[in-house]
Scaffold this active site. Structure first.
Site, mmCIF file in Angstrom:
data_model
loop_
_atom_site.group_PDB
_atom_site.id
_atom_site.type_symbol
_atom_site.label_atom_id
_atom_site.label_comp_id
_atom_site.label_asym_id
_atom_site.label_seq_id
_atom_site.Cartn_x
_atom_site.Cartn_y
_atom_site.Cartn_z
ATOM 1 N N CYS A 78 0.729 -1.052 0.103
ATOM 2 C CA CYS A 78 -0.035 0.016 0.078
ATOM 3 C C CYS A 78 0.893 1.392 0.062
ATOM 4 O O CYS A 78 1.717 1.532 0.899
ATOM 5 C CB CYS A 78 -0.933 0.005 1.352
ATOM 6 S SG CYS A 78 -1.829 1.663 1.508
ATOM 7 N N VAL A 79 0.696 2.157 -1.041
ATOM 8 C CA VAL A 79 1.391 3.344 -1.080
ATOM 9 C C VAL A 79 1.348 4.365 -0.059
ATOM 10 O O VAL A 79 2.546 4.879 0.489
ATOM 11 C CB VAL A 79 1.166 4.190 -2.313
ATOM 12 C CG1 VAL A 79 -0.258 4.580 -2.242
ATOM 13 C CG2 VAL A 79 1.987 5.361 -2.672
#
Lengths: 130, 118
Positions: A78-79
């Site tokens: 997840c960024v």
């Protein structure tokens, strides 16, 4: 069955990454498809290239990379979880002057949209760790 | 469309997880899934008004809760027993919630396609 996996905990402090890895091995042997593994919260630490555990211990990061190389399983970090914790994608690192080689082989960084896609498309979505 | 049930059992500012967890719920709603949220255990403290986490250098995440209705997340439940055990009433909360007993919530959870807790 199409199975999606989410890992929420860091690799060595909790059993989540180990449990998930063993679960995936068993699922593949049983003929199931692993749709995606999504790393969220402190789970992003599973993707740190420079993790160097002692030689007589399991190497959790390398194990994920090998899983991707052997089975082509999509490993997504997840960024926003990653940026908050200092794990930057190469292009972002270049832009902000961060460390460019942080992400281990076989992982990619993307948004929560890919988690939602996995939840919607897979028959089961299973979370490991809190 | 899937029914996705989120269970929050930790306060809002004690860790970043609660905030990141709510992000998933908002994303699910943005993807047109049916989102149900349940606050239980110490998670009910997340709903309290007049929190000032700025005092310990944290961002106030209460506006995240007010965003739920903007995302059409209207099925927000609070477990009655958890509220009673902590001496709280729904007038103290930042958003409107449905207060339900544990047994009823258990039935709701059984209809979910996906249960999320953390």
């Amino acid at each position: 069955m199409k199975i999606s996996i989410q890992i929420n905990a860091s690799p060595y402090q909790h059993q989540a990454a180990d449990s998930a890895w063993h679960f995936i091995q068993a699922a593949l042997v049983a003929g199931h498809q692993i749709y995606r593994v999504f790393f969220y919260h402190d789970g992003i630490y599973n993707a740190l290239r420079d993790s160097r555990p002692p030689g007589d211990e399991r190497d959790i990061v390398k194990r994920w990379s090998a899983l991707q190389a052997e089975h082509g399983i999509d490993l997504v970090v997840c960024v926003s979880s990653a940026q908050r914790r200092g794990l930057l994608e190469q292009s972002v690192a270049r832009k902000v002057g961060g460390y460019e080689a942080a992400l281990a082989d076989g992982f990619r960084i993307a948004g929560l949209g890919l988690l939602m896609e996995a939840i919607i498309d897979a028959d089961r979505h299973i979370c490991f760790g809190s | 469309m899937k029914n996705i049930f989120f269970i929050i059992d930790k306060p809002l500012h004690g860790n970043i997880q609660t905030q990141e967890f709510i992000d998933i719920a908002l994303m699910a709603a943005a993807f047109d899934q049916r989102v149900l949220m349940l606050f239980e255990g110490d998670g009910v403290y997340a709903l309290l008004q007049q929190q000032t986490p700025e005092a310990i250098g944290l961002k106030n995440s209460s506006p995240l809760l007010k965003a739920l209705s903007v995302y059409d997340i209207n099925d927000v439940f609070v477990e009655a027993e958890s509220m009673r055990e902590r001496g709280l009433s729904s007038e103290q909360f930042v958003i409107e919630v449905n207060v339900c007993p544990r047994a009823e919530l258990k039935q709701q959870q059984e209809t979910a396609d996906q249960l999320f807790s953390f």
